[in-house]
Scaffold this active site. Structure first.
Site, PDB file in Angstrom:
ATOM      1  CG  ASN A  57     -16.712 -13.644  10.581  1.00  0.00           C
ATOM      2  OD1 ASN A  57     -17.942 -13.589  10.577  1.00  0.00           O
ATOM      3  ND2 ASN A  57     -15.951 -12.729  10.002  1.00  0.00           N
ATOM      4  CE  LYS A  65     -15.216 -13.744   6.337  1.00  0.00           C
ATOM      5  NZ  LYS A  65     -14.211 -13.110   5.522  1.00  0.00           N
ATOM      6  CG  HIS A  89     -14.606  -8.489   9.680  1.00  0.00           C
ATOM      7  ND1 HIS A  89     -14.375  -8.336   8.333  1.00  0.00           N
ATOM      8  CD2 HIS A  89     -14.166  -9.728  10.005  1.00  0.00           C
ATOM      9  CE1 HIS A  89     -13.819  -9.440   7.867  1.00  0.00           C
ATOM     10  NE2 HIS A  89     -13.680 -10.299   8.861  1.00  0.00           N
ATOM     11  CD  GLU A  98     -15.268  -9.657   5.058  1.00  0.00           C
ATOM     12  OE1 GLU A  98     -16.304 -10.018   5.649  1.00  0.00           O
ATOM     13  OE2 GLU A  98     -14.362 -10.454   4.738  1.00  0.00           O
ATOM     14  CD  GLU A 111      -9.988 -11.046  11.060  1.00  0.00           C
ATOM     15  OE1 GLU A 111     -10.097 -12.276  11.078  1.00  0.00           O
ATOM     16  OE2 GLU A 111     -10.860 -10.284  10.625  1.00  0.00           O
ATOM     17  N   GLY A 147      -9.551 -14.050   3.260  1.00  0.00           N
ATOM     18  CA  GLY A 147     -10.242 -14.665   2.128  1.00  0.00           C
ATOM     19  C   GLY A 147      -9.403 -14.750   0.869  1.00  0.00           C
ATOM     20  CB  SER A 152      -5.871 -17.209   4.414  1.00  0.00           C
ATOM     21  OG  SER A 152      -6.582 -16.424   3.474  1.00  0.00           O
TER      22      SER A 152
END
Ligand code: PEP
Length: 247
Positions: A5, A7, A92, A94, A164, A170, A210
């Protein structure tokens, strides 16, 4: 499956360069998994063309919750499919957090993606406070019930789940292999309840958060971890290759 991904990273030129490195590195390899790269919308068409003679499949990172029309700046599922991309990521964390994508919006997006011939990598996961309160199972269950358990079995067969934990994305914090296995087994049990044991066994459940060249093998060794959704480490061809070959 191992899916990268990207991003909101890489210009088109940088993306083509990274894609070319990955394609070349894969040329004499036979990975034991499907390889997917999710890129910004503007890369999709070029990347799909680049990967035409490669095992790599291309994914979007999102698509609109509307079919077409006056929605300035949006990109529909049909548009994504027309680039040659075969997948889209949806849900996702985010997008849930920064763009307020709730269960209903995501249910719409999933339906439109599937109707337009895209497969969906659907992300779920709890935030730190929910994990600390021991609420992770109820959170992921609600996310599935809210946006994908409405699908028919035929439709659900085109869904890949990505667990996730938001506290691991991250941050350099990774779920332990035991935490990942426990959650993946739970997710598989939910799919079994909803769609039956065969579907549960056939459903690919990725871990993301991560995951990197150092910890991938240990995470993937768990029976219910079918691969990874890789953010930061997918931006370095060498690291991404190591993760692919760890599956
Ligand atoms: C992600 O964004 O899907 C992700 C897993 O990111 P990272 O690997 O950087 O934690």
């Amino acid at each position: 499956m191992v899916a990268g991904n990207w991003k909101m990273n890489t210009t088109l030129q940088e993306g083509i360069q990274l894609g070319t490195q990955i394609k070349n590195a894969l040329q004499d390899k036979q990975p034991a998994c499907e390889v997917v790269i999710a890129t910004p919308f503007i890369h999709l068409s070029k990347m799909a063309e680049l990967m035409q003679d490669s095992i790599v499949k291309i994914s979007a990172e999102n698509c609109a919750d509307k079919t077409s029309g006056a929605y300035t700046g949006e990109v529909s599922a049909a548009m994504v499919r027309s680039t040659g991309a075969q997948y889209t990521i949806l849900g996702h964390s985010e997008r849930r957090a920064y763009y307020h994508e709730d269960y209903d919006i995501l249910r719409q997006k999933v339906l439109l993606a599937l109707e337009n011939g895209l497969k969906v990598i659907f992300c779920i996961g709890e935030v730190k406070e929910e994990r600390e309160a021991g609420r992770q199972n109820e959170v992921v269950k609600a996310q599935l019930e809210g946006s994908v358990f409405n699908l028919t079995a035929e439709q659900f067969a085109n869904i890949t789940l990505a667990y996730e934990p938001v506290w691991a994305i991250g941050t350099g914090l990774t779920a332990t292999p035991a935490q990942a296995q426990e959650m993946h087994a739970y997710l598989r049990s939910l799919v079994a309840e909803q769609y039956g044991q065969n579907m549960a066994e056939d459903t690919t459940i990725l871990y993301g958060g991560s995951c990197n060249a150092k910890n991938a093998a240990e995470l993937f060794a768990n029976p219910d971890v079918d691969g990874g959704l890789i953010g930061g480490a997918s931006l370095k061809a060498d690291d991404f290759m190591t993760i692919i070959m760890a599956r």
